[in-house]
Scaffold this motif. Structure first.
Motif, PDB file in Angstrom:
ATOM      1  N   ALA A  47       0.752  -0.952   0.013  1.00 17.98           N
ATOM      2  CA  ALA A  47      -0.171   0.526  -0.450  1.00 17.98           C
ATOM      3  C   ALA A  47       1.299   1.001  -0.193  1.00 17.98           C
ATOM      4  CB  ALA A  47      -1.051  -0.153   0.977  1.00 17.98           C
ATOM      5  N   ASP A  48       1.818   1.246   0.919  1.00 19.04           N
ATOM      6  CA  ASP A  48       2.903   2.538   0.597  1.00 19.04           C
ATOM      7  C   ASP A  48       3.544   2.852  -0.739  1.00 19.04           C
ATOM      8  OD1 ASP A  48       1.826   3.337   3.577  1.00 19.04           O
ATOM      9  OD2 ASP A  48       3.679   2.082   4.950  1.00 19.04           O
ATOM     10  N   ASP A  49       4.129   1.882  -0.803  1.00 21.86           N
ATOM     11  CA  ASP A  49       4.725   1.977  -2.274  1.00 21.86           C
ATOM     12  C   ASP A  49       3.455   2.235  -3.178  1.00 21.86           C
ATOM     13  OD1 ASP A  49       7.344   1.410  -0.546  1.00 21.86           O
ATOM     14  OD2 ASP A  49       7.670  -0.547  -1.980  1.00 21.86           O
ATOM     15  N   GLY A  50       2.547   1.035  -2.600  1.00 21.25           N
ATOM     16  CA  GLY A  50       1.591   1.822  -4.549  1.00 21.25           C
ATOM     17  C   GLY A  50       1.246   3.526  -4.369  1.00 21.25           C
ATOM     18  N   ALA A  51       0.646   3.738  -2.917  1.00 20.61           N
ATOM     19  CA  ALA A  51       0.274   5.615  -2.955  1.00 20.61           C
ATOM     20  C   ALA A  51       1.743   6.377  -3.497  1.00 20.61           C
ATOM     21  CB  ALA A  51       0.202   5.502  -1.440  1.00 20.61           C
ATOM     22  N   LEU A  52       2.553   6.048  -2.948  1.00 24.36           N
ATOM     23  CA  LEU A  52       3.446   6.849  -3.692  1.00 24.36           C
ATOM     24  C   LEU A  52       3.687   7.003  -5.303  1.00 24.36           C
ATOM     25  CD1 LEU A  52       6.912   6.709  -1.191  1.00 24.36           C
ATOM     26  CD2 LEU A  52       5.354   8.250  -1.588  1.00 24.36           C
ATOM     27  N   GLU A 114      12.865   2.818  -9.301  1.00 28.56           N
ATOM     28  CA  GLU A 114      13.349   2.394  -7.064  1.00 28.56           C
ATOM     29  C   GLU A 114      12.314   1.202  -6.797  1.00 28.56           C
ATOM     30  OE1 GLU A 114      16.529   2.151  -6.172  1.00 28.56           O
ATOM     31  OE2 GLU A 114      17.053   3.068  -7.479  1.00 28.56           O
ATOM     32  N   LEU A 115      11.070   1.888  -6.973  1.00 33.07           N
ATOM     33  CA  LEU A 115      10.057   1.087  -5.720  1.00 33.07           C
ATOM     34  C   LEU A 115       9.160   0.088  -6.554  1.00 33.07           C
ATOM     35  CD1 LEU A 115       8.029   4.550  -4.699  1.00 33.07           C
ATOM     36  CD2 LEU A 115       9.674   2.579  -3.569  1.00 33.07           C
ATOM     37  N   ALA A 116       9.345   0.149  -7.487  1.00 33.31           N
ATOM     38  CA  ALA A 116       8.105  -0.934  -8.612  1.00 33.31           C
ATOM     39  C   ALA A 116       9.351  -2.248  -9.541  1.00 33.31           C
ATOM     40  CB  ALA A 116       7.651  -0.158 -10.121  1.00 33.31           C
ATOM     41  N   GLU A 117       8.252  -3.140  -9.632  1.00 29.94           N
ATOM     42  CA  GLU A 117       9.542  -4.769  -9.482  1.00 29.94           C
ATOM     43  C   GLU A 117      10.050  -4.069 -11.306  1.00 29.94           C
ATOM     44  OE1 GLU A 117      10.528  -7.913  -9.220  1.00 29.94           O
ATOM     45  OE2 GLU A 117       9.158  -7.235  -7.526  1.00 29.94           O
ATOM     46  N   GLU A 118       8.701  -3.107 -12.020  1.00 32.45           N
ATOM     47  CA  GLU A 118       9.126  -3.309 -13.123  1.00 32.45           C
ATOM     48  C   GLU A 118       7.931  -2.044 -13.416  1.00 32.45           C
ATOM     49  OE1 GLU A 118       7.777  -5.554 -16.341  1.00 32.45           O
ATOM     50  OE2 GLU A 118       7.727  -7.258 -15.018  1.00 32.45           O
ATOM     51  N   PRO A 125      -4.408   3.758 -28.686  1.00 30.41           N
ATOM     52  CA  PRO A 125      -5.327   4.517 -29.725  1.00 30.41           C
ATOM     53  C   PRO A 125      -5.448   5.880 -29.482  1.00 30.41           C
ATOM     54  CG  PRO A 125      -6.020   2.994 -30.103  1.00 30.41           C
ATOM     55  CD  PRO A 125      -5.660   3.063 -28.452  1.00 30.41           C
ATOM     56  N   TRP A 126      -6.225   6.478 -28.076  1.00 31.04           N
ATOM     57  CA  TRP A 126      -6.283   7.949 -28.083  1.00 31.04           C
ATOM     58  C   TRP A 126      -5.076   8.973 -26.771  1.00 31.04           C
ATOM     59  CZ3 TRP A 126      -8.893   3.771 -26.498  1.00 31.04           C
ATOM     60  CH2 TRP A 126      -8.219   3.642 -25.463  1.00 31.04           C
ATOM     61  N   GLY A 127      -4.071   7.686 -26.487  1.00 30.05           N
ATOM     62  CA  GLY A 127      -2.979   8.439 -25.598  1.00 30.05           C
ATOM     63  C   GLY A 127      -2.118   7.100 -25.126  1.00 30.05           C
ATOM     64  N   LYS A 128      -2.363   6.626 -23.969  1.00 32.80           N
ATOM     65  CA  LYS A 128      -1.342   6.018 -23.529  1.00 32.80           C
ATOM     66  C   LYS A 128      -1.183   6.215 -21.797  1.00 32.80           C
ATOM     67  CE  LYS A 128       2.169   9.394 -21.524  1.00 32.80           C
ATOM     68  NZ  LYS A 128       1.534  10.130 -22.154  1.00 32.80           N
ATOM     69  N   ARG A 129      -0.744   4.136 -21.771  1.00 32.08           N
ATOM     70  CA  ARG A 129      -1.090   3.721 -20.318  1.00 32.08           C
ATOM     71  C   ARG A 129       0.106   3.362 -19.371  1.00 32.08           C
ATOM     72  NH1 ARG A 129      -3.092  -0.528 -21.036  1.00 32.08           N
ATOM     73  NH2 ARG A 129      -5.215  -0.274 -21.151  1.00 32.08           N
ATOM     74  N   VAL A 130       0.462   4.496 -18.556  1.00 28.45           N
ATOM     75  CA  VAL A 130       1.567   4.152 -17.904  1.00 28.45           C
ATOM     76  C   VAL A 130       1.562   3.611 -16.513  1.00 28.45           C
ATOM     77  CG1 VAL A 130       4.250   5.056 -17.146  1.00 28.45           C
ATOM     78  CG2 VAL A 130       2.256   6.585 -18.685  1.00 28.45           C
ATOM     79  N   TRP A 131       2.340   2.544 -16.827  1.00 28.98           N
ATOM     80  CA  TRP A 131       2.446   1.502 -15.123  1.00 28.98           C
ATOM     81  C   TRP A 131       3.222   1.054 -14.260  1.00 28.98           C
ATOM     82  CZ3 TRP A 131       4.490  -2.583 -15.560  1.00 28.98           C
ATOM     83  CH2 TRP A 131       5.212  -3.785 -16.940  1.00 28.98           C
ATOM     84  N   ALA A 132       3.027   0.364 -13.177  1.00 30.06           N
ATOM     85  CA  ALA A 132       4.041  -0.020 -12.559  1.00 30.06           C
ATOM     86  C   ALA A 132       3.511  -0.727 -11.695  1.00 30.06           C
ATOM     87  CB  ALA A 132       4.472   1.005 -11.414  1.00 30.06           C
ATOM     88  N   GLU A 133       4.786  -2.371 -12.130  1.00 30.25           N
ATOM     89  CA  GLU A 133       4.215  -3.385 -11.341  1.00 30.25           C
ATOM     90  C   GLU A 133       4.993  -3.452  -9.789  1.00 30.25           C
ATOM     91  OE1 GLU A 133       4.271  -7.101 -13.122  1.00 30.25           O
ATOM     92  OE2 GLU A 133       3.044  -6.581 -14.786  1.00 30.25           O
ATOM     93  N   LEU A 134       4.106  -3.921  -9.117  1.00 30.04           N
ATOM     94  CA  LEU A 134       4.408  -4.507  -6.989  1.00 30.04           C
ATOM     95  C   LEU A 134       4.120  -5.962  -6.956  1.00 30.04           C
ATOM     96  CD1 LEU A 134       3.258  -1.361  -5.867  1.00 30.04           C
ATOM     97  CD2 LEU A 134       5.279  -1.765  -5.737  1.00 30.04           C
ATOM     98  N   ARG A 135       5.440  -6.395  -6.297  1.00 31.30           N
ATOM     99  CA  ARG A 135       5.162  -7.929  -5.757  1.00 31.30           C
ATOM    100  C   ARG A 135       5.508  -7.683  -4.727  1.00 31.30           C
ATOM    101  NH1 ARG A 135       4.016 -11.160  -9.689  1.00 31.30           N
ATOM    102  NH2 ARG A 135       5.567 -10.467 -11.913  1.00 31.30           N
ATOM    103  N   GLY A 136       4.166  -7.836  -3.600  1.00 29.72           N
ATOM    104  CA  GLY A 136       4.739  -8.797  -2.222  1.00 29.72           C
ATOM    105  C   GLY A 136       4.145 -10.123  -1.719  1.00 29.72           C
ATOM    106  N   ARG A 137       4.302 -10.201  -0.153  1.00 30.06           N
ATOM    107  CA  ARG A 137       4.163 -11.392   0.180  1.00 30.06           C
ATOM    108  C   ARG A 137       3.486 -12.765  -0.359  1.00 30.06           C
ATOM    109  NH1 ARG A 137       5.931  -7.702   4.468  1.00 30.06           N
ATOM    110  NH2 ARG A 137       3.610  -8.149   4.990  1.00 30.06           N
ATOM    111  N   GLU A 138       3.795 -13.738  -0.255  1.00 25.34           N
ATOM    112  CA  GLU A 138       2.078 -14.905  -0.826  1.00 25.34           C
ATOM    113  C   GLU A 138       2.026 -15.506   0.229  1.00 25.34           C
ATOM    114  OE1 GLU A 138       2.602 -16.683  -4.778  1.00 25.34           O
ATOM    115  OE2 GLU A 138       4.009 -14.839  -5.369  1.00 25.34           O
TER     116      GLU A 138
END
Length: 146
Positions: A47-52, A114-118, A125-138
């Motif tokens: 949650a904290d890294d995702g919020a940042l 620094e925070l994201a896994e990738e 077609p109309w713009g872009k999606r900027v994304w970041a992935e986070l991995r947590g404990r399973e």
């Protein structure tokens, strides 16, 4: 205030999404959306890294995109993997800068790196999606499939 939409995506992965005005105050709403999704999926460690991360992505969209709205999407692709995305109406891909010591900005994508896994950007077609992935404990996630 708009209510977030929750639905399964085409791949069947759970997701939360919300269309927000392209203004600085939307970063706060986006942080709440990420925190709510992480809590619902028992991925509080993200949650904290995702919020940042979502704050940085929204800030970039507010600064560089066109039109009056953006879309924030939080998806869970795997038991402990969350993808945070911001969709806007600019086709210009994000560029990670190396700011000088006197620069007030330009550090957002370095923080995301620094925070994201990738992270990345997908053209639309109309713009872009900027994304970041986070991995947590399973640990203990088998019972939280949705």
């Amino acid at each position: 205030m708009p209510q977030p939409a929750t639905r399964a995506s085409r791949t069947g992965s759970p997701r939360y999404s919300e269309t927000l005005p392209r203004e600085p105050g939307s970063a706060s709403t986006a942080r709440r959306l990420v925190r709510a999704a992480c809590a619902a999926w028992r991925l509080d460690d993200l949650a904290d890294d995702g919020a940042l991360i979502v704050s940085e992505l929204v800030s970039n969209a507010v600064r560089h995109a066109r039109r009056g709205s953006i879309r924030v999407v939080v998806e869970r692709h795997e038991a402990a993997c969350v993808r945070i995305g911001v969709v806007d109406f600019s086709k210009a891909p994000p560029v990670r800068r190396v700011p000088g010591t006197e620069d007030e900005g330009g550090r957002g994508l370095a923080l995301v790196t620094e925070l994201a896994e990738e992270w990345g950007s997908d053209p639309l077609p109309w713009g872009k999606r900027v994304w970041a992935e986070l991995r947590g404990r399973e640990v203990g996630l088998a019972r939280t499939a949705g």
